[in-house]
Design a protein around this motif. Structure first.
Motif, PDB file in Angstrom:
ATOM      1  N   GLY A   3       0.687  -1.260  -0.068  1.00 36.95           N
ATOM      2  CA  GLY A   3       0.109  -0.033  -0.105  1.00 36.95           C
ATOM      3  C   GLY A   3       0.802   1.327  -0.037  1.00 36.95           C
ATOM      4  O   GLY A   3       0.318   2.420  -0.071  1.00 36.95           O
ATOM      5  N   GLY A  48       2.605   2.327  -2.235  1.00 37.53           N
ATOM      6  CA  GLY A  48       2.522   3.048  -3.562  1.00 37.53           C
ATOM      7  C   GLY A  48       3.669   2.476  -4.610  1.00 37.53           C
ATOM      8  O   GLY A  48       3.848   3.275  -5.592  1.00 37.53           O
ATOM      9  N   LYS A  49       4.172   1.206  -4.507  1.00 35.34           N
ATOM     10  CA  LYS A  49       5.045   0.733  -5.353  1.00 35.34           C
ATOM     11  C   LYS A  49       4.544   0.453  -6.683  1.00 35.34           C
ATOM     12  O   LYS A  49       5.347   1.029  -7.708  1.00 35.34           O
ATOM     13  N   THR A  50       3.548  -0.083  -6.947  1.00 37.55           N
ATOM     14  CA  THR A  50       3.084  -0.263  -8.409  1.00 37.55           C
ATOM     15  C   THR A  50       2.489   1.213  -9.359  1.00 37.55           C
ATOM     16  O   THR A  50       3.266   1.220 -10.284  1.00 37.55           O
ATOM     17  N   THR A  51       1.938   1.901  -8.229  1.00 32.89           N
ATOM     18  CA  THR A  51       1.593   3.091  -9.027  1.00 32.89           C
ATOM     19  C   THR A  51       2.896   3.866  -9.324  1.00 32.89           C
ATOM     20  O   THR A  51       3.070   4.744 -10.450  1.00 32.89           O
ATOM     21  N   GLN A  67      -3.123  -4.417 -12.220  1.00 33.06           N
ATOM     22  CA  GLN A  67      -2.902  -3.133 -11.858  1.00 33.06           C
ATOM     23  C   GLN A  67      -1.808  -2.535 -12.502  1.00 33.06           C
ATOM     24  O   GLN A  67      -1.736  -1.413 -13.185  1.00 33.06           O
ATOM     25  N   LYS A  98       2.432  10.030  -1.608  1.00 35.45           N
ATOM     26  CA  LYS A  98       1.267  10.600  -0.643  1.00 35.45           C
ATOM     27  C   LYS A  98       1.566  11.821   0.198  1.00 35.45           C
ATOM     28  O   LYS A  98       1.035  12.428   1.009  1.00 35.45           O
ATOM     29  N   ASP A 117       0.879  14.571  -1.110  1.00 41.56           N
ATOM     30  CA  ASP A 117      -0.319  15.383  -1.093  1.00 41.56           C
ATOM     31  C   ASP A 117      -1.602  15.328  -0.173  1.00 41.56           C
ATOM     32  O   ASP A 117      -2.362  16.148  -0.088  1.00 41.56           O
ATOM     33  N   GLY A 133       5.455  11.639  -4.324  1.00 35.50           N
ATOM     34  CA  GLY A 133       4.189  11.514  -4.964  1.00 35.50           C
ATOM     35  C   GLY A 133       3.133  12.356  -4.558  1.00 35.50           C
ATOM     36  O   GLY A 133       3.003  12.648  -3.411  1.00 35.50           O
ATOM     37  N   GLU A 151      -2.682  10.416  -7.121  1.00 38.25           N
ATOM     38  CA  GLU A 151      -3.019   8.816  -7.661  1.00 38.25           C
ATOM     39  C   GLU A 151      -2.734   9.089  -9.103  1.00 38.25           C
ATOM     40  O   GLU A 151      -2.578   7.894  -9.664  1.00 38.25           O
TER      41      GLU A 151
HETATM   42  P1  GDP Z   1       1.655  -0.752  -3.515  1.00 37.16           P
HETATM   43  O1  GDP Z   1       1.017  -1.880  -2.421  1.00 37.16           O
HETATM   44  O2  GDP Z   1       2.789  -0.446  -2.733  1.00 37.16           O
HETATM   45  O3  GDP Z   1       1.990  -1.410  -4.827  1.00 37.16           O
HETATM   46  O4  GDP Z   1       0.676   0.464  -3.495  1.00 37.16           O
HETATM   47  P2  GDP Z   1      -0.151   0.874  -4.750  1.00 37.16           P
HETATM   48  O5  GDP Z   1       0.860   1.557  -5.988  1.00 37.16           O
HETATM   49  O6  GDP Z   1      -1.082  -0.144  -5.152  1.00 37.16           O
HETATM   50  O7  GDP Z   1      -0.676   2.296  -4.115  1.00 37.16           O
HETATM   51  C1  GDP Z   1      -1.810   2.167  -3.000  1.00 37.16           C
HETATM   52  C2  GDP Z   1      -2.770   3.088  -2.949  1.00 37.16           C
HETATM   53  O8  GDP Z   1      -2.055   4.470  -2.679  1.00 37.16           O
HETATM   54  C3  GDP Z   1      -3.626   3.256  -4.348  1.00 37.16           C
HETATM   55  O9  GDP Z   1      -4.892   3.405  -4.029  1.00 37.16           O
HETATM   56  C4  GDP Z   1      -2.932   4.438  -5.155  1.00 37.16           C
HETATM   57  O10 GDP Z   1      -3.474   5.195  -6.082  1.00 37.16           O
HETATM   58  C5  GDP Z   1      -2.276   5.182  -3.931  1.00 37.16           C
HETATM   59  N1  GDP Z   1      -1.219   6.162  -3.982  1.00 37.16           N
HETATM   60  C6  GDP Z   1       0.046   5.972  -4.703  1.00 37.16           C
HETATM   61  N2  GDP Z   1       0.919   6.979  -4.655  1.00 37.16           N
HETATM   62  C7  GDP Z   1       0.026   7.947  -4.194  1.00 37.16           C
HETATM   63  C8  GDP Z   1       0.292   9.391  -3.951  1.00 37.16           C
HETATM   64  O11 GDP Z   1       1.303   9.936  -4.253  1.00 37.16           O
HETATM   65  N3  GDP Z   1      -0.797   9.967  -3.677  1.00 37.16           N
HETATM   66  C9  GDP Z   1      -2.008   9.608  -3.350  1.00 37.16           C
HETATM   67  N4  GDP Z   1      -2.808  10.537  -2.821  1.00 37.16           N
HETATM   68  N5  GDP Z   1      -2.228   8.280  -3.586  1.00 37.16           N
HETATM   69  C10 GDP Z   1      -1.210   7.540  -3.934  1.00 37.16           C
END
Ligand code: GDP
Ligand code: MG
Length: 441
Positions: free
Chosen positions: A108, A110-113, A144, A246, A248, A271, A274
């Motif tokens: 969660g 934000g790795k994938t994003t 994703q 996050k 923001d 970041g 989203e």
């Molecule tokens: P992972 O589990 O590390 O791969 O995390 P994800 O990439 O799936 O991101 C988890 C959640 O955080 C998702 O809903 C993303 O849209 C959100 N997210 C990731 N980066 C940011 C960011 O910079 N700002 C915001 N507001 N949300 C983010």
């Protein structure tokens, strides 16, 4: 928020005409509280405050600034240096080689994003990225990444959720070679908490494919916890750069301030949302000014710094003119001695000038002597300072008494001064318009 709290502290300082050590202490106590509440680690706060304190007490207030603004200036500069001062980019191999990047971080974070965001940035730079899904534990994570890859119009690779992550990573390098991708971005699985199996998997991938840069994504909203996570990942896997996601959100700023100080690793990006375009390069100076929330005051400070530099340059020019004519006075002598000490000694400066090799550092007073010289010059009348020829035995005696020195000290100083004066006259042209000669212009 941290910004509001800091603004309050500085607002209270702003009304002051002159700051006492007590004022500084009190203000910094509040800054300290604000930083701790913003979840900056205790150790970092302690070091930060003492660095600011040390500088604030004893620093001259610049012309055009009030003491409160001077404290803001120092806090701002120390914040910037805390965050690493310079912007750091992801280190990439030359374009004809494959650069392997590995994302890591908790679930969660934000790795994938972020992997997709970075792919977009690198594509803009003319690279050809391949996004690789190695998170086999959550089938949705593969989808994703694939969806994000197509949004970014970059290549995507996986072997599916039944394959081994190390095998996927290895196969992705082959794929990149075949398809001509020069950056491979491996998205990995996270856990809710630090977990040895996850760490081992990352180490295995890293070793198997020779990852060039391990990029850690941490959630800025988690404050000090983000920094602890970063430390653990860095110890167990080895991290090259950090992305704060996050930012923001309602982040308290603590993670941005302490990550570099605690882990020694730079923040590369932040970041900001989203959307896949919401990734910003990390600029320590912009972040500091954002945390301080004082764009206007900081630009005022910049202007004052500039104005002061101009004034100094003007003074340098005047001094250079006088010296050219061999007209050096006591005050100038004192100032040049101070300037030379700051520049690393007389010999190092003179060594740069032709024909000046024979002058040694013996001519350069040490700190103690410098203080003594200062006292002597301060005991002179303004006329005496300007006109060394006025120096009579009576005057020397008065000056010695006034400055708490022996008459011998005064004589030694005047002798040094005269040597300097002679030297100036002996090198016509040298004291000319050369810049970079410290206070000599
Ligand atoms: P992972 O589990 O590390 O791969 O995390 P994800 O990439 O799936 O991101 C988890 C959640 O955080 C998702 O809903 C993303 O849209 C959100 N997210 C990731 N980066 C940011 C960011 O910079 N700002 C915001 N507001 N949300 C983010
Ligand atoms: Mg993921």
């Amino acid at each position: 928020s941290l910004t509001d709290k800091l603004q309050n502290v500085f607002r209270n300082l702003r009304g002051k005409g002159r700051l006492t050590e007590e004022d500084v202490k009190l203000a910094l106590k509040e800054v300290k509280m604000a930083l701790l509440e913003a979840d900056v680690s205790f150790k970092v706060v302690k070091q930060f405050i003492s660095a600011v304190q040390e500088r604030a007490v004893g620093e001259d207030v610049l012309n055009g600034l009030n003491p409160g603004q001077m404290v803001i200036k120092i806090v701002n500069e120390e914040m910037i240096s805390l965050m690493g001062s310079e912007t750091t980019e992801i280190k990439l191999q030359p374009t004809n080689e494959i650069t392997v990047l590995m994302m890591c971080g908790l679930q969660g974070a934000g790795k994938t994003t972020t992997a997709a965001k970075i792919a977009g940035k690198l594509k803009l730079k003319g690279r050809k990225p391949l996004l690789v899904a190695c998170d086999i534990y959550r089938p949705a994570a593969i989808d994703q990444l694939q969806i994000n890859a197509s949004k970014q119009e970059v290549d995507f690779f996986t072997l599916g959720s039944h394959a081994d992550p190390v095998d996927i990573a290895k196969a992705s390098i082959e794929e990149a070679r075949k398809k001509g991708n020069n950056v491979v971005i491996i998205d990995t699985a996270g856990r809710l908490q630090i977990d040895d199996i996850m760490m081992q998997e990352l180490v295995d991938i890293k070793n198997a494919v020779g990852v060039h840069q391990t990029l850690l994504v941490v959630d800025a909203m988690t404050g000090q916890e983000a920094v602890n996570v970063a430390s653990e990942f860095n110890e167990k896997v080895g991290v090259d750069g950090i992305i704060l996601s996050k930012m923001d959100g309602d982040s308290r700023g603590g993670a941005a301030l302490s990550t570099k100080a605690v882990t020694g690793k730079p923040i590369l990006y932040v970041g900001m949302g989203e959307k896949l375009s919401d990734l910003e390069q990390f600029y320590p100076d912009r972040m500091a000014s954002r945390i301080l929330g004082m764009g206007d005051v900081l630009s005022l400070i910049d202007k004052a710094v500039e104005a002061n530099a101009e004034r100094d340059a003007e003074k340098d020019r005047e001094m250079a003119q006088k010296m050219k004519k061999g007209k050096i006075d006591f005050e100038m002598y004192l100032e040049s001695m101070k300037a030379m000490r700051n520049m690393g000694g007389l010999s190092s400066i003179m060594g740069m000038l032709p024909g000046m090799g024979k002058i040694s550092d013996d001519m350069l007073p040490d700190e103690k002597q410098l203080a003594r010289i200062e006292a002597i010059v301060l005991s002179m009348t303004p006329e005496e300072r300007k006109n060394p020829k006025l120096m009579s035995p009576q005057r020397k005696f008065r000056i010695a008494k006034g400055s708490g020195n022996d008459i011998a000290d005064v004589n030694r100083f005047i002798k040094q001064f005269e040597q300097m004066q002679k030297m100036m006259k002996q090198m016509p042209g040298l004291m000319g318009d050369k810049r970079g000669f410290g206070k000599f212009g």
